[in-house]
Each structure stands twice: as structure tokens, then as C-alpha cells.
Design a protein around this motif. Structure first.
Motif, PDB file in Angstrom:
ATOM      1  N   ARG A 126      45.177  38.037  35.641  1.00  0.00           N
ATOM      2  CA  ARG A 126      46.159  37.890  36.394  1.00  0.00           C
ATOM      3  C   ARG A 126      46.598  37.327  36.889  1.00  0.00           C
ATOM      4  NH1 ARG A 126      45.504  44.295  38.341  1.00  0.00           N
ATOM      5  NH2 ARG A 126      46.241  45.470  36.459  1.00  0.00           N
ATOM      6  N   LEU A 127      45.821  36.450  37.109  1.00  0.00           N
ATOM      7  CA  LEU A 127      47.067  35.043  38.561  1.00  0.00           C
ATOM      8  C   LEU A 127      46.704  34.218  37.053  1.00  0.00           C
ATOM      9  CD1 LEU A 127      42.974  35.583  40.820  1.00  0.00           C
ATOM     10  CD2 LEU A 127      45.328  36.328  41.309  1.00  0.00           C
ATOM     11  N   PRO A 160      37.329  30.083  45.962  1.00  0.00           N
ATOM     12  CA  PRO A 160      39.306  30.178  45.824  1.00  0.00           C
ATOM     13  C   PRO A 160      39.179  30.933  44.480  1.00  0.00           C
ATOM     14  CG  PRO A 160      38.621  28.242  46.848  1.00  0.00           C
ATOM     15  CD  PRO A 160      37.579  29.312  46.959  1.00  0.00           C
ATOM     16  N   PRO A 161      39.832  31.463  44.042  1.00  0.00           N
ATOM     17  CA  PRO A 161      40.708  32.561  42.941  1.00  0.00           C
ATOM     18  C   PRO A 161      40.928  31.694  42.032  1.00  0.00           C
ATOM     19  CG  PRO A 161      41.747  33.240  44.455  1.00  0.00           C
ATOM     20  CD  PRO A 161      41.013  32.868  45.513  1.00  0.00           C
ATOM     21  N   LEU A 187      35.425  31.891  35.489  1.00  0.00           N
ATOM     22  CA  LEU A 187      35.919  32.766  35.842  1.00  0.00           C
ATOM     23  C   LEU A 187      34.923  33.856  36.192  1.00  0.00           C
ATOM     24  CD1 LEU A 187      38.924  32.304  33.732  1.00  0.00           C
ATOM     25  CD2 LEU A 187      38.471  31.495  35.799  1.00  0.00           C
ATOM     26  N   GLU A 188      35.287  34.473  37.546  1.00  0.00           N
ATOM     27  CA  GLU A 188      34.259  35.656  38.438  1.00  0.00           C
ATOM     28  C   GLU A 188      35.210  36.459  38.332  1.00  0.00           C
ATOM     29  OE1 GLU A 188      31.802  38.665  39.334  1.00  0.00           O
ATOM     30  OE2 GLU A 188      31.217  36.975  37.415  1.00  0.00           O
ATOM     31  N   THR A 219      38.020  36.966  40.046  1.00  0.00           N
ATOM     32  CA  THR A 219      39.079  36.497  38.933  1.00  0.00           C
ATOM     33  C   THR A 219      38.888  37.639  37.881  1.00  0.00           C
ATOM     34  OG1 THR A 219      39.814  34.035  40.008  1.00  0.00           O
ATOM     35  CG2 THR A 219      40.415  34.877  37.364  1.00  0.00           C
ATOM     36  N   ARG A 220      39.550  38.127  37.598  1.00  0.00           N
ATOM     37  CA  ARG A 220      38.616  39.217  36.834  1.00  0.00           C
ATOM     38  C   ARG A 220      39.780  39.574  35.199  1.00  0.00           C
ATOM     39  NH1 ARG A 220      36.297  43.814  37.008  1.00  0.00           N
ATOM     40  NH2 ARG A 220      36.365  43.939  39.105  1.00  0.00           N
TER      41      ARG A 220
END
Length: 423
Positions: A208-209, A18-19, A56-57, A195-196
Motif C-alpha cells: 500500500r505504501l 522507516p517504512p 520489506l517486512e 511495510t506489508r
């Protein structure tokens, strides 16, 4: 092919974790989901399980170089030991080489201990000597072996000798990176895929998340570093491309050898690299793809037909076969301006990378070193010469584009000149 490489495709469908879903806090936040990030998380989680570690990937763990590389666990360092000695002293240079050599075994030990079946085999590496100019250069290397010994390891064509080192193993890179991700998750590390990372600064990673606030922030983006705000000129993303054959018959391997799955290359200046896979394919890669203006990284750059054809032709030249090619792929690796990889921690910001294509072992050493630095341990690793080294930034465009691509062309021309003189 549904994945960026044969290695990843061979694992079957990959389910993303999950992000990130909003702002969170952690003790250590890591940008990137490859070897550097995962080894750092692994050694932190085993040494200090109370630490909250978050990864975070942008895509999924192993999407980048960690899932696309040649599978060499190499003790090689891109800066020659003599050059390291001139800058940092002989003792520091020796310590760097010794630490990398020991790391080849450490990767195998951890894989075995944690039950990661990644086809690890330590047979060493052989760089073949195949023309008189290569022979002239190679004779002075301490690892030089004669034609008979070299052919007994790798029965290629036109072998005049070779340079052998025991400090190399081979593995299936995607099995390692995906297995390691599962292991660190089991140790309590949180991984958010899809998740960039958009910005890194002291105490924060922004996406952004949501934003992750942490006492220590780690940058472990390697060839994708140039896409991060403020880091465009930190590492140049240079592409390396690979092909892999269909499984080859037993009579081929009886002739060619590589019985201990030794990795192989030759003494040309333009890097090539190969391995015998656990299922008896040849996996073979090399440089030669162009650097793209502005340090751009795009999926279409993974495919360069003329480079794939050159790789296939090189296999034909090396082994006298016209191999059936099953997969073709590529991806970026990170190159610092002085070709010196580094790992460090300053003011809560940590980093690792710039491995110049030799990152499978170096990332493990970086992860152990970062764990010691973050936990404020003074160890033999934290005194190595690459710790807190800062390379100067690459030149602005268009000088960067001109310089790197002229260098690539010059390297290819020098190899062609060597071949013409040998003809």
C-alpha cells in the motif's frame, strides 16, 4: 509481556526502521524480514556488494518465527534420509544431510565473525527414550545411546536410552535475527519495516505504501505465506507454542545436566523441544495447538491455555519439578503438503521456506543457496534435492481443516496409547 516472545522481550524496546515511502527500484526485492530474507541478503551483499537489495517486512525483523522459535540450530530435515534417497537417489540424500550438518557450524561462524552475540553453543541434541514402545523404535537409530549415557547428558525421569546427534547447536533466536538485520544494513541492504507485502509477481512487490520493481523477487514469508494473494494453499500455518521458566537454581542443573546446553526432546510422536538458556532457564515448546480454518493467522491464536498447561505438565513429568513459568507465547510455522522444504528460482521469482519447524539452520542454507541461484553460480548447493522442488498445494477447505486437525489428534492419541501400554 510487550513482545511476541520472551526472546524479543528480553531485548527491550524495538525501534522500527522507516517504512517504504513510494515506488523504488532494486536488483533484488525480498518479502519478509526473518532468517530466510536476512541470510539471503547477507550472502548477496557479501558476494555482490554492487547489488541493490531491499527487504520489506510487515512488522519488524524477527516478529515472526525467527524471533519466537525454540533456538535450535538443527541439522535435522523433516523428510527422512531414506525417503529422500528413494525419490532423489542416495547421493543426493546424503548431500542434503551433509549440507544441513555443516550449516550448524556456519551459523556459529558468521555470528562470531560479525560480532553477533546470540548465546550460540554447540552441544548436540538428545531425544530421550522414556517408555518401551519408544525404545523399540529408537534402537534401530544409528545415534542410539543407552540409559546411562543418556542420563549423563540429561537427567530426566524414566530414561531408558536416547538418540544423540552432534549436529545441533542452541542460541537466542531474537539476538540472532536482530543482530543479523543490523549487519546486513551495514553492508548496504535497505530494510523497510512496517511495510506489508500485498502482492508478488515477476519483477514487482506491491504494498500500500509503494511498489518495488526488481529483477529478482524473493518470497520469504514462511508461516505468513497464506496471507499473500494467490498463496493461500501454498503452506499451512500450524502453530507451535512455548513457555520459559524463571532462572532455575544450581542444584537443579547439577541434577539435570545439559552442561553443554544440549537441546532435548523425546521420542513421542507429537513434537516437543527444549533448551537450557544462557541464563539458566528452561525454554520448552511443542505442537498441539489447532490449525485454524482458512489458514488464518491471528494474534489471539498465539495463546492457547490448555496447550501451555500441557507443556508445563510435561516439564513436571520430565524433570520432577513444578517450574515457575515466566513467559508463554506462540506463533505459526509453514508446512508444505509433502513436508518437504524448498528453495528455488524460476522466471525471476525466488522462494524459500516450508521448514516444518526446523528453520534456524535451514534458513541459512536457503539464503546461501538463493544467493548462488540469483548470481547464476553453479555450486554444490544449487544441486541439492530441495532446490526448485514444488510441493503440491494443500486441499481446499474444509478438507484442509479436517485433515490437519485429525492428524494432530491422531498423533496425540498414539502417544497416549504408548503411555498406557507402558503403565
Amino acid at each position: 509481556m510487550n513482545s511476541p516472545s520472551f526472546w524479543l522481550d528480553s531485548l527491550g524496546p524495538i525501534e522500527r526502521r522507516p517504512p517504504l515511502a513510494g515506488d523504488i527500484e532494486a536488483d533484488v526485492a525480498i518479502a519478509g524480514g526473518g532468517y530466510s530474507a536476512l541470510w539471503t541478503a547477507y550472502y548477496l551483499a557479501t558476494a555482490a556488494p554492487e547489488k541493490r537489495v531491499v527487504i520489506l517486512e510487515a512488522e519488524y525483523c524477527g516478529f515472526g518465527a525467527s524471533g519466537r522459535n525454540g533456538g535450535w540450530v538443527s541439522g535435522q530435515f523433516p523428510v527422512a534420509e531414506a525417503k529422500l534417497a528413494r525419490r532423489f537417489g542416495a547421493a543426493a540424500a546424503t548431500a542434503m544431510q551433509h549440507a544441513l550438518g555443516e550449516t550448524v557450524d556456519e551459523v556459529g561462524r558468521v555470528a562470531a565473525r560479525e560480532g553477533i552475540d546470540c548465546d550460540y553453543a554447540k552441544g548436540g541434541t538428545l531425544s530421550l527414550v522414556r517408555n518401551p514402545e519408544q525404545l523399540r523404535r529408537a534402537r534401530t537409530d544409528p545415534g542410539f545411546v543407552g540409559a546411562g549415557e543418556a542420563k549423563a547428558i540429561c537427567g530426566a525421569t524414566d530414561v531408558l536410552g536416547g538418540v544423540y546427534s552432534e549436529h545441533c547447536a542452541v542460541l537466542h533466536p531474537a539476538k540472532l535475527v536482530r543482530g543479523l538485520a543490523s549487519v546486513v544494513e551495514g553492508l548496504g541492504v535497505t530494510i523497510h519495516e512496517g511495510t506489508r507485502v500485498e502482492q508478488i509477481k515477476t519483477g514487482q512487490i506491491k504494498t500500500r505504501l509503494g511498489t518495488v520493481t526488481a529483477g529478482t523477487v524473493v518470497r520469504a514469508l514462511e508461516g505468513y505465506t497464506s496471507g499473500l494473494a494467490g498463496y493461500r494453499r501454498e503452506l499451512a500455518p500450524v502453530y507451535s507454542l512455548m513457555i520459559v521458566t524463571e532462572p532455575l537454581p544450581g542444584e537443579f542443573w547439577e541434577r539435570v545436566g545439559l552442561a553443554r546446553r544440549e537441546t532435548f526432546s523425546d521420542e513421542r510422536r507429537m513434537v516437543i523441544y527444549g533448551q537450557r538458556t544462557a541464563d539458566d532457564r528452561l525454554a520448552f515448546g511443542g505442537r498441539g495447538a489447532p490449525y485454524h480454518f482458512g489458514s488464518r493467522v491471528r494474534p489471539e491464536y498465539d495463546q492457547v491455555p490448555e496447550v501451555f498447561e500441557a507443556l508445563r505438565a510435561t516439564l513436571t513429568e520430565l524433570f520432577g519439578i513444578d517450574p515457575p513459568i515466566a513467559y508463554r507465547w506462540g506463533g505459526p510455522l509453514g508446512i508444505p503438503r509433502d513436508w518437504m522444504p524448498s528453495v528455488g528460482l524460476r522466471d525471476g521469482l525466488a522462494w524459500a521456506g516450508g521448514y516444518v519447524g526446523d528453520g534456524v539452520a535451514a534458513a541459512n542454507l536457503a539464503g546461501r543457496t538463493l544467493a548462488d541461484l540469483i548470481l547464476k553460480k553453479d555450486t554444490a548447493l544449487t544441486t541439492l534435492p530441495w532446490v526448485n522442488h514444488r510441493s503440491r498445494r494443500w486441499e481446499p477447505e474444509p478438507a484442509r481443516w479436517v485433515g490437519i486437525n485429525v492428524g494432530l489428534k491422531a498423533t496425540a492419541l498414539l502417544d497416549a496409547w504408548d503411555r498406557r501400554r507402558a503403565a
